[in-house]
Motif scaffolding. Structure first.
Motif, PDB file in Angstrom:
ATOM      1  N   GLN A 177     -32.957 -21.197 -16.518  1.00  0.00           N
ATOM      2  CA  GLN A 177     -31.761 -20.507 -16.929  1.00  0.00           C
ATOM      3  C   GLN A 177     -30.484 -21.305 -16.634  1.00  0.00           C
ATOM      4  N   LEU A 178     -30.541 -22.589 -15.975  1.00  0.00           N
ATOM      5  CA  LEU A 178     -29.078 -23.300 -15.588  1.00  0.00           C
ATOM      6  C   LEU A 178     -28.661 -23.930 -16.980  1.00  0.00           C
ATOM      7  N   LYS A 179     -27.703 -23.581 -17.352  1.00  0.00           N
ATOM      8  CA  LYS A 179     -26.841 -24.004 -18.649  1.00  0.00           C
ATOM      9  C   LYS A 179     -26.314 -25.482 -18.357  1.00  0.00           C
ATOM     10  N   GLU A 184     -28.173 -13.400  -8.929  1.00  0.00           N
ATOM     11  CA  GLU A 184     -28.134 -13.962  -7.469  1.00  0.00           C
ATOM     12  C   GLU A 184     -29.020 -15.274  -7.497  1.00  0.00           C
ATOM     13  N   GLY A 185     -30.211 -15.060  -8.316  1.00  0.00           N
ATOM     14  CA  GLY A 185     -31.337 -16.132  -8.191  1.00  0.00           C
ATOM     15  C   GLY A 185     -30.682 -17.407  -8.930  1.00  0.00           C
ATOM     16  N   VAL A 186     -30.102 -17.139 -10.095  1.00  0.00           N
ATOM     17  CA  VAL A 186     -29.510 -17.996 -10.717  1.00  0.00           C
ATOM     18  C   VAL A 186     -28.446 -18.762 -10.119  1.00  0.00           C
ATOM     19  N   LYS A 187     -27.639 -17.936  -9.488  1.00  0.00           N
ATOM     20  CA  LYS A 187     -26.340 -18.544  -8.534  1.00  0.00           C
ATOM     21  C   LYS A 187     -26.754 -19.391  -7.375  1.00  0.00           C
ATOM     22  N   HIS A 188     -27.829 -18.914  -6.986  1.00  0.00           N
ATOM     23  CA  HIS A 188     -28.464 -19.665  -5.730  1.00  0.00           C
ATOM     24  C   HIS A 188     -29.006 -20.977  -6.173  1.00  0.00           C
ATOM     25  N   MET A 189     -29.819 -21.061  -7.493  1.00  0.00           N
ATOM     26  CA  MET A 189     -30.152 -22.285  -7.731  1.00  0.00           C
ATOM     27  C   MET A 189     -29.315 -23.009  -8.308  1.00  0.00           C
ATOM     28  N   ARG A 190     -28.148 -22.677  -8.691  1.00  0.00           N
ATOM     29  CA  ARG A 190     -27.045 -23.474  -9.067  1.00  0.00           C
ATOM     30  C   ARG A 190     -26.347 -24.235  -7.788  1.00  0.00           C
ATOM     31  N   GLU A 191     -26.437 -23.270  -6.615  1.00  0.00           N
ATOM     32  CA  GLU A 191     -25.784 -23.718  -5.375  1.00  0.00           C
ATOM     33  C   GLU A 191     -26.544 -24.799  -4.834  1.00  0.00           C
ATOM     34  N   LEU A 192     -27.830 -24.646  -5.085  1.00  0.00           N
ATOM     35  CA  LEU A 192     -28.907 -25.714  -4.402  1.00  0.00           C
ATOM     36  C   LEU A 192     -28.539 -27.186  -5.010  1.00  0.00           C
ATOM     37  N   MET A 248     -25.690 -45.687  -4.919  1.00  0.00           N
ATOM     38  CA  MET A 248     -26.358 -44.493  -5.807  1.00  0.00           C
ATOM     39  C   MET A 248     -26.748 -43.357  -5.446  1.00  0.00           C
ATOM     40  N   LYS A 249     -26.490 -42.130  -5.968  1.00  0.00           N
ATOM     41  CA  LYS A 249     -27.118 -40.791  -5.326  1.00  0.00           C
ATOM     42  C   LYS A 249     -28.512 -40.733  -5.632  1.00  0.00           C
ATOM     43  N   LYS A 250     -29.104 -40.260  -4.329  1.00  0.00           N
ATOM     44  CA  LYS A 250     -30.570 -39.972  -4.510  1.00  0.00           C
ATOM     45  C   LYS A 250     -30.821 -38.651  -5.381  1.00  0.00           C
ATOM     46  N   ILE A 251     -31.868 -38.696  -6.024  1.00  0.00           N
ATOM     47  CA  ILE A 251     -32.254 -37.529  -6.823  1.00  0.00           C
ATOM     48  C   ILE A 251     -32.709 -36.546  -5.818  1.00  0.00           C
ATOM     49  N   ARG A 252     -32.105 -35.167  -6.048  1.00  0.00           N
ATOM     50  CA  ARG A 252     -32.426 -33.987  -5.308  1.00  0.00           C
ATOM     51  C   ARG A 252     -33.559 -33.279  -5.870  1.00  0.00           C
ATOM     52  N   VAL A 253     -34.691 -33.170  -5.108  1.00  0.00           N
ATOM     53  CA  VAL A 253     -35.836 -32.469  -5.499  1.00  0.00           C
ATOM     54  C   VAL A 253     -36.195 -31.291  -4.490  1.00  0.00           C
ATOM     55  N   LEU A 254     -36.011 -30.210  -5.486  1.00  0.00           N
ATOM     56  CA  LEU A 254     -36.002 -28.929  -4.429  1.00  0.00           C
ATOM     57  C   LEU A 254     -37.580 -28.330  -4.774  1.00  0.00           C
ATOM     58  N   PHE A 255     -37.866 -27.978  -3.457  1.00  0.00           N
ATOM     59  CA  PHE A 255     -39.108 -27.335  -3.140  1.00  0.00           C
ATOM     60  C   PHE A 255     -38.808 -25.795  -2.807  1.00  0.00           C
ATOM     61  N   PRO A 256     -38.679 -24.951  -3.718  1.00  0.00           N
ATOM     62  CA  PRO A 256     -38.360 -23.488  -3.363  1.00  0.00           C
ATOM     63  C   PRO A 256     -39.647 -22.739  -2.995  1.00  0.00           C
ATOM     64  N   TYR A 257     -39.626 -22.123  -1.706  1.00  0.00           N
ATOM     65  CA  TYR A 257     -40.851 -21.445  -1.045  1.00  0.00           C
ATOM     66  C   TYR A 257     -40.567 -20.027  -1.522  1.00  0.00           C
ATOM     67  N   VAL A 258     -41.701 -19.233  -2.031  1.00  0.00           N
ATOM     68  CA  VAL A 258     -41.594 -17.879  -2.304  1.00  0.00           C
ATOM     69  C   VAL A 258     -42.841 -17.354  -1.913  1.00  0.00           C
ATOM     70  N   GLU A 259     -42.590 -16.182  -0.949  1.00  0.00           N
ATOM     71  CA  GLU A 259     -43.326 -15.244  -0.281  1.00  0.00           C
ATOM     72  C   GLU A 259     -44.024 -14.243  -1.330  1.00  0.00           C
ATOM     73  N   ALA A 260     -45.288 -14.513  -1.824  1.00  0.00           N
ATOM     74  CA  ALA A 260     -45.717 -13.282  -2.664  1.00  0.00           C
ATOM     75  C   ALA A 260     -47.190 -13.096  -2.318  1.00  0.00           C
ATOM     76  N   GLY A 261     -47.494 -13.383  -0.951  1.00  0.00           N
ATOM     77  CA  GLY A 261     -48.943 -13.001  -0.500  1.00  0.00           C
ATOM     78  C   GLY A 261     -49.469 -14.314   0.068  1.00  0.00           C
ATOM     79  N   TYR A 262     -48.524 -15.333   0.509  1.00  0.00           N
ATOM     80  CA  TYR A 262     -49.047 -16.461   1.147  1.00  0.00           C
ATOM     81  C   TYR A 262     -49.846 -17.571   0.224  1.00  0.00           C
TER      82      TYR A 262
END
Length: 155
Positions: free
Chosen positions: A129-131, A103-111, A1-15
């Motif tokens: 936004q992912l459909k 590019e952001g939606v595309k990258h989110m989809r790729e992840l 059984m496949k493990k659930i993929r939990v994404l933690f996307p880091y964003v630099e906007a002032g730390y």
């Protein structure tokens, strides 16, 4: 059984978004890492795509401007309240930099996340936004005052 993929996307906007994310990810991985796949992502920089890098830099510059000139920051927050989270998010991402949106939606989809845990409104927006194969979204706002952009829908 496949493990659930939990994404933690880091964003630099002032730390202020990175430190809470790091703490939450480490605690989550310690408790659930044996049952789920924990994925760390430097979302805006890891692909090397110029529109994403430019967009993150613009967000960082805006935070500096808002901190240096509080009136501008209060005006931006008021504008978001007047227009609401849906229109404000649409303008802040899709209109200001449409290439970064694509590019952001595309990258989110790729992840290929099953769950996205965001401490920044932008990564939550991209995930929402992912459909096809839309991940469940979790939002945590680390700011002392809730910015209306954080009020955009999440699960």
């Amino acid at each position: 059984m496949k493990k659930i993929r939990v994404l933690f996307p880091y964003v630099e906007a002032g730390y202020g978004h990175i430190m809470p994310m790091k703490s939450i990810e480490q605690t989550f991985a310690g408790k659930y890492g044996d049952r789920v796949e924990v994925v760390s992502s430097r979302f805006f920089t890891e692909t090397g795509k110029k529109p994403l890098i430019k967009y993150q830099k613009m967000m960082m510059d805006r935070v500096r401007t808002y901190n240096g000139h509080p009136f501008i920051g209060h005006f931006a927050t008021l504008s978001c309240k007047v227009f609401g989270s849906f229109i404000s998010s649409l303008c802040t991402i899709r209109i200001i930099n449409p290439a970064a949106f694509r590019e952001g939606v595309k990258h989110m989809r790729e992840l290929k996340p099953d769950v996205v845990f965001s401490t920044h409104w932008a990564t939550n927006y991209y995930a929402e936004q992912l459909k096809e194969n839309k991940p469940a979204t979790v939002m945590y706002c680390p700011d002392a005052q809730l910015n209306p952009l954080f009020e955009y829908h999440s699960d």
